[in-house]
Every structure is written in structure tokens, then in C-alpha cells.
Write a protein that holds these residues in place. Sequence first.
Motif, PDB file in Angstrom:
ATOM      1  N   CYS A  65     -23.616 -68.616  89.218  1.00  9.30           N
ATOM      2  CA  CYS A  65     -22.744 -69.010  88.055  1.00  9.30           C
ATOM      3  C   CYS A  65     -21.418 -69.179  88.791  1.00  9.30           C
ATOM      4  O   CYS A  65     -21.051 -68.640  89.718  1.00  9.30           O
ATOM      5  N   ILE A  66     -20.770 -69.833  87.940  1.00 13.82           N
ATOM      6  CA  ILE A  66     -19.202 -70.246  88.486  1.00 13.82           C
ATOM      7  C   ILE A  66     -18.190 -69.645  87.405  1.00 13.82           C
ATOM      8  O   ILE A  66     -18.497 -69.564  86.208  1.00 13.82           O
ATOM      9  N   PHE A  67     -17.222 -68.858  88.062  1.00 18.19           N
ATOM     10  CA  PHE A  67     -16.006 -68.239  87.290  1.00 18.19           C
ATOM     11  C   PHE A  67     -14.905 -68.847  87.727  1.00 18.19           C
ATOM     12  O   PHE A  67     -14.740 -69.483  88.850  1.00 18.19           O
ATOM     13  N   ASP A  68     -14.034 -68.750  86.782  1.00 24.39           N
ATOM     14  CA  ASP A  68     -12.620 -68.957  87.415  1.00 24.39           C
ATOM     15  C   ASP A  68     -11.682 -67.807  86.476  1.00 24.39           C
ATOM     16  O   ASP A  68     -11.043 -68.237  85.436  1.00 24.39           O
ATOM     17  N   GLU A  69     -11.767 -67.007  86.977  1.00 24.41           N
ATOM     18  CA  GLU A  69     -11.106 -65.600  86.239  1.00 24.41           C
ATOM     19  C   GLU A  69     -10.114 -65.005  87.118  1.00 24.41           C
ATOM     20  O   GLU A  69     -10.373 -64.872  88.180  1.00 24.41           O
ATOM     21  N   PRO A  70      -8.799 -64.683  86.511  1.00 21.49           N
ATOM     22  CA  PRO A  70      -7.809 -64.222  87.089  1.00 21.49           C
ATOM     23  C   PRO A  70      -8.039 -62.637  87.753  1.00 21.49           C
ATOM     24  O   PRO A  70      -9.106 -62.093  86.877  1.00 21.49           O
ATOM     25  N   VAL A  71      -7.594 -62.432  88.933  1.00 20.98           N
ATOM     26  CA  VAL A  71      -7.481 -61.125  89.427  1.00 20.98           C
ATOM     27  C   VAL A  71      -6.195 -60.494  89.310  1.00 20.98           C
ATOM     28  O   VAL A  71      -5.085 -61.250  90.125  1.00 20.98           O
ATOM     29  N   THR A  72      -5.760 -59.444  88.906  1.00 18.23           N
ATOM     30  CA  THR A  72      -4.538 -58.782  88.757  1.00 18.23           C
ATOM     31  C   THR A  72      -4.174 -58.304  90.029  1.00 18.23           C
ATOM     32  O   THR A  72      -4.893 -58.122  91.352  1.00 18.23           O
ATOM     33  N   ALA A  73      -2.802 -58.195  90.342  1.00 16.82           N
ATOM     34  CA  ALA A  73      -2.252 -57.768  91.725  1.00 16.82           C
ATOM     35  C   ALA A  73      -2.983 -56.404  92.237  1.00 16.82           C
ATOM     36  O   ALA A  73      -3.108 -56.272  93.443  1.00 16.82           O
ATOM     37  N   GLU A  74      -3.251 -55.547  91.118  1.00 17.12           N
ATOM     38  CA  GLU A  74      -4.035 -54.459  91.557  1.00 17.12           C
ATOM     39  C   GLU A  74      -5.171 -54.244  92.567  1.00 17.12           C
ATOM     40  O   GLU A  74      -5.321 -53.907  93.448  1.00 17.12           O
ATOM     41  N   TRP A  75      -6.044 -55.274  92.040  1.00 16.88           N
ATOM     42  CA  TRP A  75      -7.284 -55.542  92.884  1.00 16.88           C
ATOM     43  C   TRP A  75      -6.954 -56.748  93.834  1.00 16.88           C
ATOM     44  O   TRP A  75      -7.703 -56.802  95.029  1.00 16.88           O
TER      45      TRP A  75
END
Length: 86
Positions: A65-75
Motif C-alpha cells: 500500500c501507499i502512504f503519504d503520512e508525515p513523520v515528526t522530528a522525534e522519529w
Amino acid sequence: MNLGDQLAQQALTTGKRAILAATPPDTVRLAITLPDDSVQHFERRASGNENDWRATEFATPGAGCIFDEPVTAEWGRGLNALTLAR
């Protein structure tokens, strides 16, 4: 915690290996292989930083599957550390 962070947390804490995948020159793409041999991809602009990562393609044998989800600076900092180690 948002979905991008959940995907990054799982990949960073359980991943078996990480490789930089081939991309256009202005993109960094990190592929992390999970214990079940599925692969989670993360991308950011080459000029970006820990705030710019996005969880993108998830591939597993026979599906994906395809996501387009942001990752915060912590990760994102962990993803950056893996790209520097390559």
C-alpha cells in the motif's frame, strides 16, 4: 501519535536492515526491512531535515500500500541517523 510516527517507530525499533533506495537526485528514500520481510519506505527532500520525512510505500510479498503520512522530528531524527550511516 500520528500514523507516520507509528510506522517510523515500528521500523526503527524492529527493522532488520535499512538501505538507501534509488531515487531522483533531489529525494532521499530509505527502505527499512521489517522482521516479516516486508519493507517500509520513508522519503524526504535531499535538502530537507528531520521535520520533512514522510512514510510512503509499504511492500510485503503479494501485497502493499501507499502512504503519504508525515513523520515528526522525534522519529525523523532516527531516520536521518540511518541515512548518515549508509
